[in-house]
Design a protein around this motif. Structure first.
Motif, short mmCIF file in Angstrom:
data_model
loop_
_atom_site.label_atom_id
_atom_site.label_comp_id
_atom_site.label_asym_id
_atom_site.label_seq_id
_atom_site.Cartn_x
_atom_site.Cartn_y
_atom_site.Cartn_z
N ASP A 59 3.80 12.87 -8.18
CA ASP A 59 2.63 13.32 -7.42
C ASP A 59 1.46 12.36 -7.53
O ASP A 59 0.42 12.57 -6.90
N ASN A 60 1.57 11.33 -8.35
CA ASN A 60 0.48 10.38 -8.57
C ASN A 60 0.56 9.23 -7.57
O ASN A 60 1.60 8.60 -7.42
N VAL A 61 -0.57 8.96 -6.90
CA VAL A 61 -0.67 7.85 -5.95
C VAL A 61 -1.96 7.09 -6.26
O VAL A 61 -3.01 7.69 -6.45
N VAL A 62 -1.86 5.77 -6.30
CA VAL A 62 -3.03 4.93 -6.52
C VAL A 62 -2.91 3.71 -5.61
O VAL A 62 -1.81 3.25 -5.32
N ALA A 63 -4.05 3.22 -5.13
CA ALA A 63 -4.06 2.00 -4.32
C ALA A 63 -4.98 0.98 -4.99
O ALA A 63 -6.04 1.34 -5.51
N VAL A 64 -4.56 -0.26 -4.98
CA VAL A 64 -5.37 -1.34 -5.55
C VAL A 64 -5.46 -2.47 -4.53
O VAL A 64 -4.56 -2.66 -3.72
N SER A 65 -6.57 -3.19 -4.57
CA SER A 65 -6.68 -4.37 -3.72
C SER A 65 -6.20 -5.57 -4.53
O SER A 65 -6.35 -5.62 -5.75
N TYR A 66 -5.60 -6.51 -3.84
CA TYR A 66 -5.00 -7.67 -4.49
C TYR A 66 -5.37 -8.90 -3.67
O TYR A 66 -5.08 -8.97 -2.47
N THR A 67 -6.07 -9.84 -4.29
CA THR A 67 -6.41 -11.10 -3.63
C THR A 67 -5.43 -12.16 -4.10
O THR A 67 -5.34 -12.44 -5.30
N HIS A 68 -4.70 -12.70 -3.16
CA HIS A 68 -3.66 -13.69 -3.48
C HIS A 68 -4.16 -15.06 -3.04
O HIS A 68 -4.44 -15.27 -1.85
N LEU A 69 -4.30 -15.98 -3.99
CA LEU A 69 -4.79 -17.32 -3.71
C LEU A 69 -3.70 -18.32 -4.04
O LEU A 69 -3.14 -18.29 -5.13
N ARG A 70 -3.42 -19.20 -3.11
CA ARG A 70 -2.42 -20.24 -3.35
C ARG A 70 -3.12 -21.59 -3.32
O ARG A 70 -3.63 -22.00 -2.29
N ALA A 71 -3.13 -22.28 -4.46
CA ALA A 71 -3.74 -23.61 -4.54
C ALA A 71 -2.83 -24.61 -3.84
O ALA A 71 -1.66 -24.75 -4.20
#
Length: 82
Positions: free
Chosen positions: A56-68
């Motif tokens: 029943d647990n739901v969580v959302a996270v933001s993720y910044t993906h950087l490729r050098a």
């Protein structure tokens, strides 16, 4: 890589979404020793949202993906939790 530490569950479903809300990928992770890893190294640079659910647990996270330099050898990832 996106690392998860699980408290009460050994199975987590995930969905990776673009900034526009389009589903990029989804699946399930099974933890070993209360940890799970999601490999996002193939994604182009950008901001993504990761929706995680377990029971029943739901969580959302933001993720910044950087490729050098856009090469695997110089991959840089940064996780931003909000």
């Amino acid at each position: 890589m996106f690392y998860l530490e699980l408290v009460n569950s050994s199975k987590v479903s995930y969905t990776v979404l673009s900034q526009l809300g389009n589903s990029i990928t989804s699946g399930s992770l099974v933890a070993s020793a209360s940890q799970a890893t999601l490999d996002l190294s193939n994604l182009p640079s950008g901001v993504y949202f990761i929706k995680l659910s377990s029971g029943d647990n739901v969580v959302a996270v933001s993720y910044t993906h950087l490729r050098a330099h856009e090469t695997k050898a110089n991959l840089v990832c940064r996780l931003l939790l909000e």
